[in-house]
Every structure is written in C-alpha cells, then in structure tokens.
Design an enzyme around this catalytic site. Structure first.
Site, PDB file in Angstrom:
ATOM      1  CG  ASP A 154     -14.575 -27.721  36.848  1.00 46.09           C
ATOM      2  OD1 ASP A 154     -15.792 -27.792  37.120  1.00 46.09           O
ATOM      3  OD2 ASP A 154     -14.045 -28.378  35.930  1.00 46.09           O
ATOM      4  CD  GLU A 196     -16.670 -28.004  33.043  1.00 45.82           C
ATOM      5  OE1 GLU A 196     -16.751 -27.975  34.284  1.00 45.82           O
ATOM      6  OE2 GLU A 196     -17.589 -28.376  32.310  1.00 45.82           O
ATOM      7  CB  SER A 223     -19.579 -28.851  35.384  1.00 45.06           C
ATOM      8  OG  SER A 223     -19.154 -29.647  34.316  1.00 45.06           O
TER       9      SER A 223
END
Length: 564
Positions: free
Chosen positions: A271, A267, A459
């Site tokens: 990002d 994640e 995301s």
C-alpha cells in the site's frame, strides 16, 4: 434509515495474564435488526470461562445525531460539478457545529454514564461517547454476564456476551453500543503474494496511465493509507522501493497509531509503496487501526472517528480492506456511511478496493463486499496488464444495503439494457453498483523484507488510483482551486472522458456468472483506468465548464421568457 441495532463494545483487558479483547453488554431492552453480528460458533469461537470482574472494559456509544440528512444534501451539491456550489466544502469545525449529537440524547447518555461512575470522553461533535470502566461497573450498567472465548486459529482470547440488549435509559437516544456480541469473522485484506514476474512497476504505470512522471509540488497535497489487522510497513523497504524505481525519496510524513517497523506485512508494505509510485512526492500518512480491540476484523468506525475528530486529516485516503456486506449489522453500516459523508463534505476523497472474489457467489447469488459498496466512497476494481481486460477476480456487484445513488443511475441503466448483464435474480438491480473505476491488480511489484516481491489484488489498484487523485489535487491546488473531495458525481459526469475503457473479460465466481466488461461503465471495471494527461485538464476545468453551461441555460430560458 437508521435503526436501534444496539451493540456494545470492545476493549483490551487481561485474563489470566493474557491480552484479550473485552466485550460488554447492556441489559433491559432487546435490540432488533435486519442483520446482526455473527454467532461465536460460526466464526470459530468457543466459550472457555466467565470473565473476571476486575478486568477493564471499554465501549463506544453511537449517539443519535442532528442534521445528518442536511449534510448529505450539502455533500451532493458541493460534489456535483454542474452545481454552482461545486467545491465549496465545509471545514471540520463547521461540520461539528452543524452536525452533532442530539442535545437531549447527549445529556441522557452522559447522565447514564456518570450515574454509574464510568470514565468517558465525547468526540468533537458529541456524536460518540468513548467509555472506560471495569467489569464490575459494566455489569451494573448492562446487567449481562460476559465470558472468555478462545478462537480455533486466532491467538487472542476475547470477552463477549451472546445477548443483544441495551439499557432502557438510553435506548431511544443511541444508534448502537458497539461490540457486545461481536464475534469477528476471519479478516479480509485484498493482497496476495505471487511468484509471477513483476510487470507493474512505477515505470510501467507511468507509461500506461500517461502520468509523464508528474511530481507533486504543493505542500497542501496530502494522502493516507489506512492500516488494519496489525499490518505494518518498513521504512527501509519503502526507501529501497523508491531508490530502485527512481522515485522521490519521501518517507512517511506521519504515523497515526501503531507501526512496528521490524514486523512489516505484505498488505501495508504494498500500500505505502504503490501510492508513492503514483502520488510522487506527496506527503503521506499511515493511519493504523490495528489493535487487539478489533481482534480479527478491521474496525472502520474507529478509523473514521480518528479522521473526523481532527481538522488536518489528509485529502485522499486509500483502503485495501473489506468485509462481506451481509456480515455487518445495518445500524453499523449506516453510521459508518454518515462518517463517510462528513469526510466528503470537508473535501476528502476515500478510495476502497472492490474485493478479490469477483461477484462473490454465496448460495447461488452474488454477495457484495463492504465498505466498497458505500455510496460515498470510490470503489476501485482491477484489470490485467494489457489495460483492456478486467481481472476475473476483481470485485463488482450491487449492494443489498444501500440504494442506488442518482449520480450513477444513467450509467447503470445503460449497462443493464446492454445485454451484458447476467440474469437479475443473481443481484439487487436497485442497489448501489460498484466498482466506479479500475486499475492494474496483477503482477504488482513492491519490496518486502528487503526483497523485491510481487502481489495481486485490488489492494494494488486502490492505492494506485489514490496516488493519481492526489496529484490531480496537486494540479488544482497549484491553480488556486480546492481539493476534488467526494469523487463519484464528477467521475460519472465525465462519461468515459479521461479513462481507458476496459471492454474485455468478466468477473465470475463459483457457480455464478460474472458481469461482462463492455463499452462505458460496467460492474466489472467501472469507467476503467486513468489517463492522467486527460484527467488533469478535465478536473481543472470541470466546474467552470459545467457552470458555464448552467449559466448559458439560465440565460437561454430568461431570453425565451422575455422574447415570448
């Protein structure tokens, strides 16, 4: 519409040599709420022992505030491009001076804590007290027993109570004490790895969204990634991604909180890389709120307090995490909402992933996510790589907590009357509707542990759009203007201008139908994906154009009065 859902909080302790999260509780007055934290058994927690009286205890008291309604009205004025006050934000120092803990409430809370000998600190605006003490003192303060709980899958015992009470001495002066009966559900981030070939790389995004390789040059231009759930990133992975895609080599400018470079997560890795792909050369922070204190659920309030307790936080923030809206007590959500208002009033923008479960069908009705359902964040949904079709798992829906804000009512009513909405018994037609915008959320490329990887989820789309709004800020800064701040009133005032309309597909889930994408705004894709070249001119000129219209209307009315 805050109520006294009084919840106490959470701190790292040691039980039998193991790191745990400790929760304490108050005694004397029972709390009531339209929603409460989940029961331990429903979240996989089992009581195993009574807590040790020597363990350390920490909790945070949310003190009642003055002037928050005034600040909300201020935010809506300075965020509306048709208002003469557009863009005239307050500094954080001004916000602290005008919106703060009620003096009598602060005095009562401080007296209560000092009478029990507890160590504490107040936030800059005196609206929160962060407390550190031990179990023995905490028991005297709150009068409730707390126990150690183990989880069926999470490797971190916690200390909690199953009661929900608050000390009578401060009951009328606080919104809640966070965490005393908080049993975390399983965490939810919005990214999954896939073996599909990666299509959405910086070059693909640049061409699709007409970015023309725009590279930031103004030192004021800043952005940030919010990190939760022990998600870390690797500096070398970021540098490798930037090298392979001919991006400016720009390390993370500042890390707030913990980042273990040798333990990257997918994640956080995606990002920081995706925001660098669109926010080229922008100074980027990584703000990590991933301690054992939260044990399994992202603590949005702690993250927001870290931002609102300083004067130099970045102008754009990207959040790729969320929870089921109904799993969070209303008092907590409303207080987080107030912190979002403070960010917006200071000129900051917050973009949040819309979720990866479509309309998220639960018991035959739609179940919205949060904080993407907040009125004061910009919710980002997902599309396929054709930039015409909504991603079928992209989150979208209507809040059951927050009322529909005025800035989106015309757009929502147009959609609801278009014939593309499912039956209204599935959702709350008067709630805040989301997403506001959308971008690619499938086949997104990034580097993980030195290997080229591919992921999907909103995301991808949230940091992608956040980087674009960062470089739009750069355009404004270079023209001597201020940041865009809270984005939604501007986005809805543009009415599809500057966006690639997503008109195909829907976002069903389980036995529930989804919302159909259609012309204009819809709860599957929002207004759509960005056309940077068009948005650059629109955001640069929006205020002056709308103000000119406003001045013209006033002049016309005055002329009419004089003539007749």
């Amino acid at each position: 519409s805050n109520n006294n859902n009084n919840k106490a909080l959470i701190m790292d302790v040691s039980v039998a040599g193991k790191s745990v999260v400790l929760l304490l509780v108050c005694a004397c007055v029972s709390a009531s709420s339209s929603s409460s934290w989940a029961s331990p058994s429903s979240q996989g927690w089992t009581k195993v022992a009574k807590a040790n009286g020597n363990d350390s205890v920490g909790f945070t008291v949310a003190i009642k505030q003055d002037n928050i309604d005034w600040l909300e009205s201020f935010l809506l004025r300075v965020s509306d491009p048709s208002n003469p006050s557009y863009g005239e934000y307050m500094t954080m120092n001004d916000i602290w001076a005008n919106v703060h803990g009620n003096a009598q409430s602060v005095s009562s809370v401080v007296a209560f804590l000092e009478n029990h000998g507890a160590s504490y600190s107040l936030t800059q605006d005196k609206s929160f007290a962060v407390v550190q003490t031990n179990v023995e003192t905490a028991t005297a303060m709150f009068g409730s027993e707390f126990h150690v709980y183990d989880h069926s899958t999470l490797n971190a015992p916690i200390v909690r109570t199953e009661e929900d009470v608050v000390p009578a001495a401060i009951a009328d002066h606080i919104d809640f004490i966070f965490g005393h009966n908080y049993f975390a559900p399983m965490p939810r981030s919005y990214l999954q790895k896939t073996e599909n070939p990666g299509v959405v790389d910086p070059s693909f995004i640049n061409q699709a969204y007409n970015l023309n390789e725009y590279t930031a040059t103004n030192p004021r231009t800043t952005q940030a990634i919010a990190g939760f759930l022990k998600q870390y990133f690797s500096e070398e992975d970021l540098a490798m991604f930037q090298r392979e895609h001919n991006l400016p080599i720009k390390p993370i400018a500042k890390i707030e909180g913990v980042n273990i470079d040798s333990l990257p997560g997918i994640e956080a890795s995606a990002d920081v890389q995706i925001i660098a792909a669109t926010g080229r050369n922008v100074s980027t922070w990584f703000i990590s709120t991933s301690s054992e204190v939260n044990n399994g659920q992202e603590d949005f309030l702690a993250w927001l307090l870290s931002l609102n307790n300083r004067t130099d936080s970045p102008w754009v923030h990207s959040v790729s995490y969320g929870d089921v809206e109904s799993s969070i007590p209303d008092s907590y959500k409303f207080r987080v909402e107030q912190e979002f208002i403070k960010l917006g009033a200071s000129g900051r923008s917050v973009l949040v992933s819309a979720g990866d479960s479509g309309v998220s069908c639960t018991n035959g009705v739609f179940s919205p996510d949060w904080p993407t359902s907040s009125k004061y964040v910009t919710s980002v949904g997902g599309t396929l790589t054709d930039d015409m079709t909504v991603w079928s798992s992209g989150g979208g829906g209507f809040s059951n907590t927050f009322a529909q804000p005025q800035y989106q009512q015309d757009a929502v009513n147009t959609f609801l009357s278009s014939g593309n909405a499912p039956p209204t018994n599935f959702f709350n037609v008067s709630g805040r509707a989301y997403p506001d915008i959308s971008a690619f959320s499938v086949d997104c490329t990034f580097v993980f542990n030195g290997t080229n990887s591919v992921g999907w989820g909103t995301s991808c789309s949230a940091p992608m759009y956040a980087g674009i709004f960062s470089v739009l800020n750069d355009v404004r800064f270079n023209a001597g203007k201020g940041p865009l701040g809270f984005l939604n009133p501007l986005l809805y005032s543009l009415r599809s201008q500057g966006f690639n309309d997503i008109t195909k597909g829907s976002n069903p889930h389980g036995v529930c139908p989804g919302f159909n994408a259609t012309t204009g705004w819809d709860p599957a894709s929002g207004w759509g994906s960005p056309n940077f070249a068009l948005l650059k001119d629109l955001v640069l000129n929006a205020a002056s154009v709308n103000r000119s219209v406003w001045v013209y209307m006033i002049a016309f009315l005055l002329f009419g009065m004089f003539y007749y």
